[in-house]
Design a protein around this motif. Structure first.
Motif, PDB file in Angstrom:
ATOM      1  N   GLU A   7       0.746  -1.171   0.030  1.00 31.36           N
ATOM      2  CA  GLU A   7      -0.121  -0.058   0.081  1.00 31.36           C
ATOM      3  C   GLU A   7       0.897   1.176   0.117  1.00 31.36           C
ATOM      4  N   LYS A   8       1.878   1.207   0.926  1.00 28.39           N
ATOM      5  CA  LYS A   8       2.817   2.371   0.778  1.00 28.39           C
ATOM      6  C   LYS A   8       3.432   2.624  -0.554  1.00 28.39           C
ATOM      7  N   ALA A   9       3.825   1.601  -1.237  1.00 32.39           N
ATOM      8  CA  ALA A   9       4.542   1.684  -2.565  1.00 32.39           C
ATOM      9  C   ALA A   9       3.353   2.346  -3.516  1.00 32.39           C
ATOM     10  N   ALA A  10       2.246   1.601  -3.422  1.00 31.60           N
ATOM     11  CA  ALA A  10       1.221   2.246  -4.321  1.00 31.60           C
ATOM     12  C   ALA A  10       0.956   3.807  -4.027  1.00 31.60           C
ATOM     13  N   LEU A  11       0.710   4.245  -2.978  1.00 33.58           N
ATOM     14  CA  LEU A  11       0.552   5.471  -2.708  1.00 33.58           C
ATOM     15  C   LEU A  11       1.816   6.398  -3.152  1.00 33.58           C
ATOM     16  N   GLU A  12       3.127   6.028  -2.959  1.00 31.48           N
ATOM     17  CA  GLU A  12       4.027   6.644  -3.714  1.00 31.48           C
ATOM     18  C   GLU A  12       4.170   6.728  -5.232  1.00 31.48           C
ATOM     19  N   ASP A  13       3.737   5.596  -5.616  1.00 32.56           N
ATOM     20  CA  ASP A  13       3.609   5.561  -7.243  1.00 32.56           C
ATOM     21  C   ASP A  13       2.512   6.620  -7.814  1.00 32.56           C
ATOM     22  N   ALA A  14       1.412   6.652  -6.957  1.00 33.84           N
ATOM     23  CA  ALA A  14       0.217   7.569  -7.085  1.00 33.84           C
ATOM     24  C   ALA A  14       0.798   9.017  -7.232  1.00 33.84           C
ATOM     25  N   LYS A  15       1.536   9.221  -6.197  1.00 36.02           N
ATOM     26  CA  LYS A  15       1.941  10.712  -6.024  1.00 36.02           C
ATOM     27  C   LYS A  15       2.990  11.071  -7.141  1.00 36.02           C
TER      28      LYS A  15
END
Length: 248
Positions: free
Chosen positions: A78-86
């Motif tokens: 989830e942390k990686a997904a949020l970083e990718d989204a940002k």
């Protein structure tokens, strides 16, 4: 997930469907071993499936551990997904700044009447889908860990099960069956937790008393010589010594 790992996962799924849970665990573990370590979501799915196998085999400690491993992997995913989204959002803003369109004059009335059109990029769609998948697997892993904790029993496990069910009660997308289980568990767990707490506290004090008696016996004393007396005014306790009490 690499093709070889995915093949082993498919084999494990078939074994699970055939109720060959030990064999399924072995296949899921083989799939985990060859799955790239940075694919946290894929590893979480495998760990959650292993937890399901352990539940079927009534191996509750192992189910708790593998479900916890799955939840930890999901947090990293989830942390990686949020970083990718940002990052995707920042890249999109930079692209707009570099390639600004000519100014278009639109009347205030047209601005109010025209619906706002927001188009998702491919990256945004992929991120949203991944987040939905993470929530789905998190619910499964929490349900499995909560059930294992509830079945294993004990003050700590039952308290942990209650926390898991409380988390699940705030999550959307649960099946009707799972929602009923969550509600039922949240009704019955408080009494079970209290009973387990009282039992373990009683056992602990019994062991401490035995230890104290072993220390005091050479002096002709026992813990029965010492009594805790509550002060009704302050609510505190004081210790009284009764010399006439014979050791048992």
């Amino acid at each position: 997930m690499c093709s070889e790992s995915n093949e082993k996962k498919s084999e494990a799924n078939a074994l699970f469907s055939s109720a060959k849970y030990e064999n399924a665990i072995n296949k899921y573990e083989e799939a985990s071993a060859i799955c790239p370590h940075y694919l946290d979501y894929e590893l979480a799915v495998l760990k959650s499936n292993i937890a399901a196998c352990h539940l079927k085999l009534e191996q509750y400690k192992e189910a708790i551990q593998t479900a916890t491993d799955a939840l930890e992997s999901l947090s990293r995913s989830e942390k990686a997904a949020l970083e990718d989204a940002k990052k995707s959002s920042d890249d999109a803003e930079e692209h707009v700044e570099e390639d600004e369109p000519e100014e278009e004059i639109v009347s205030a009335g047209a601005q109010k009447s025209a619906p706002a059109i927001v188009k998702e990029t491919d990256a945004q769609q992929a991120t949203r889908k991944r987040q939905d998948d993470i929530l789905r697997i998190r619910a499964k892993a929490l349900m499995r860990r909560a059930r294992a904790r509830s079945e294993l029993g004990g003050w700590s496990n039952l308290s942990g099960a209650e926390e898991d069910y409380k988390t699940l009660s705030t999550m959307s997308g649960l099946s009707g069956t799972d929602e009923k289980i969550v509600r039922a568990q949240l009704r019955t767990l408080p009494a079970r937790i209290k009973a387990a707490q009282e039992k373990e506290m009683s056992e602990m004090w019994g062991k401490l008393k035995d230890l104290g008696n072993g220390i005091l016996k050479p002096f002709g004393l026992s813990t029965d010589n010492f009594q805790m007396v509550k002060d009704e005014k302050t609510g505190g306790y004081s210790m009284n010594f009764n010399q006439n009490q014979k050791p048992k």
